[in-house]
Design a protein around this motif. Structure first.
Motif, mmCIF file in Angstrom:
data_model
loop_
_atom_site.group_PDB
_atom_site.id
_atom_site.type_symbol
_atom_site.label_atom_id
_atom_site.label_comp_id
_atom_site.label_asym_id
_atom_site.label_seq_id
_atom_site.Cartn_x
_atom_site.Cartn_y
_atom_site.Cartn_z
ATOM 1 N N ARG A 260 0.833 -1.211 0.000
ATOM 2 C CA ARG A 260 0.000 0.000 0.000
ATOM 3 C C ARG A 260 0.866 1.259 0.000
ATOM 4 N N MET B 180 2.157 1.843 -3.537
ATOM 5 C CA MET B 180 1.081 2.367 -4.385
ATOM 6 C C MET B 180 0.780 3.817 -4.033
ATOM 7 N N LYS B 181 0.755 4.114 -2.737
ATOM 8 C CA LYS B 181 0.463 5.478 -2.291
ATOM 9 C C LYS B 181 1.510 6.449 -2.821
ATOM 10 N N GLY C 259 4.336 -2.639 -4.788
ATOM 11 C CA GLY C 259 3.320 -1.600 -4.721
ATOM 12 C C GLY C 259 3.566 -0.496 -5.733
ATOM 13 N N LEU D 290 2.612 -1.947 -9.103
ATOM 14 C CA LEU D 290 1.168 -2.081 -9.215
ATOM 15 C C LEU D 290 0.515 -0.719 -9.411
ATOM 16 N N GLY D 291 0.957 0.269 -8.636
ATOM 17 C CA GLY D 291 0.420 1.608 -8.816
ATOM 18 C C GLY D 291 0.725 2.156 -10.190
#
Length: 354
Positions: free
Chosen positions: A180, A183-184, A304, A307-308
């Motif tokens: 996360r 991604m953030k 992440g 993925l982001g």
């Protein structure tokens, strides 16, 4: 029975003495913003009188007999020996010290300073450790009312990354938490998104687009891994110039979109710029958790990021393919958006080298 009590008492006294001896080698530090996003940052250092005497004498033996009157009289010396070698900086520039105080406590000295800092994460360098004996450490405490464990800093690695609030970053829980976080960072990282947008604007075949994204991914993964594992050192100064280089990469790609048709050597340049962007990812990862990240942290954060990145790129591709079928419209969009990205890149560069 008396012998056992005597032994217990001696053990207790020895333990207390050892603890006091250890505390003498510690400097307790706390740095935090006055409130979330505020430019005002407060820093506090607490140390023994003898430690401060060593700093004021540049590491030479000195008697720890400083009084409050002595501290008041040595205001300038404290600035040079303590705060000038303990600078704070943000990604967009150094912090400016606005004032300082020194207070003599019963067995120690409390030094405080107020800084004006740009927004975002902060770096602090405890250069004072270089003039103290090697066993000295700085204990970085959580902010008042905050959570998280303290960290220790020594002369081998005097720089420390603070969170956006100016406090000690907390560990991200579990693999999913690191995913996360990656991604953030992509979703909130306007500079990385601007670079990807500038890359994809000129379009190309699906194979060419996949080649560009893959080149960028492989490159930033390499430097992310190398930096977080300590192969490539990344202190506050290097992180600052890495951020400036990221801005330069954005300026270059946007300018090439405007001036060169078609852009040349894109896969090669994307790989080189991806190496620099990996340093930016590494500086974010360094600001979370304690010490060097392990396999779980590194794998989760990098996954992440990828993925982001995929969630950003995939929805854009069909739209770009559709626009490419109308060359005149496509060119106008490339010019308009590349101009906007170029302006943002120049703005970031000015802030990061200022």
């Amino acid at each position: 029975m008396r012998t056992e009590r005597l032994a217990a008492l001696l053990l207790l006294l020895w333990g207390a003495g050892a603890a006091l001896a250890h505390d003498a080698d510690l400097i307790f530090a706390q740095t935090e913003r006055s409130q979330r996003g505020a430019p005002e940052v407060h820093a506090r250092l607490t140390m023994t009188v003898n430690t401060l005497s060593l700093l004021l004498s540049n590491g030479a033996d000195a008697q720890g007999t400083l009084s409050q009157k002595d501290l008041d009289a040595r205001h300038s010396a404290l600035a040079v020996s303590v705060w000038d070698v303990s600078p704070l900086r943000a990604r967009d520039g150094p912090c400016v010290r606005l004032g300082q105080t020194a207070r003599r406590l019963e067995t120690s000295v409390e030094l405080t300073a107020t800084f004006h800092c740009p927004p975002g994460p902060l770096w602090q360098t405890f250069g004072m450790l270089s003039v103290l004996p090697p066993e000295y450490q700085v204990v970085l405490s959580p902010p008042r009312g905050g959570q998280g464990a303290a960290r220790t800093v020594d002369a081998r690695q005097p720089q420390v990354v603070l969170s956006e609030e100016g406090d000690v970053p907390q560990r991200v829980p579990g693999l999913a938490g690191w995913v996360r976080l990656g991604m953030k960072h992509i979703f909130e990282g306007a500079d990385h998104l601007a670079f990807l947008a500038a890359l994809l604007l000129v379009g190309g075949t699906l194979k060419q687009v996949i080649g560009l994204v893959t080149s960028f991914t492989v490159a930033h993964s390499l430097t992310l891994v190398a930096t977080t594992l300590g192969v490539i050192p990344l202190d506050a100064t290097r992180a600052r110039w890495a951020e400036a280089a990221i801005a330069i990469s954005i300026i270059y790609v946007a300018a090439e979109n405007l001036l060169v048709r078609p852009p040349r050597y894109r896969p090669f340049l994307t790989f080189l710029f991806g190496l620099v962007h990996g340093l930016g990812f590494a500086s974010v990862l360094a600001g979370h958790g304690l010490g060097k990240p392990g396999g779980e942290e590194l794998l989760g954060f990098n996954f992440g990021v990828e993925l982001g990145q995929a969630l950003v790129v995939l929805p854009v591709l069909p739209f770009m393919r559709l626009i490419q079928r109308r060359p005149s419209v496509h060119r106008k969009i490339v010019v308009l958006l590349s101009g906007a990205v170029l302006f943002m890149g120049i703005n970031w560069l000015i802030k990061r080298v200022g």
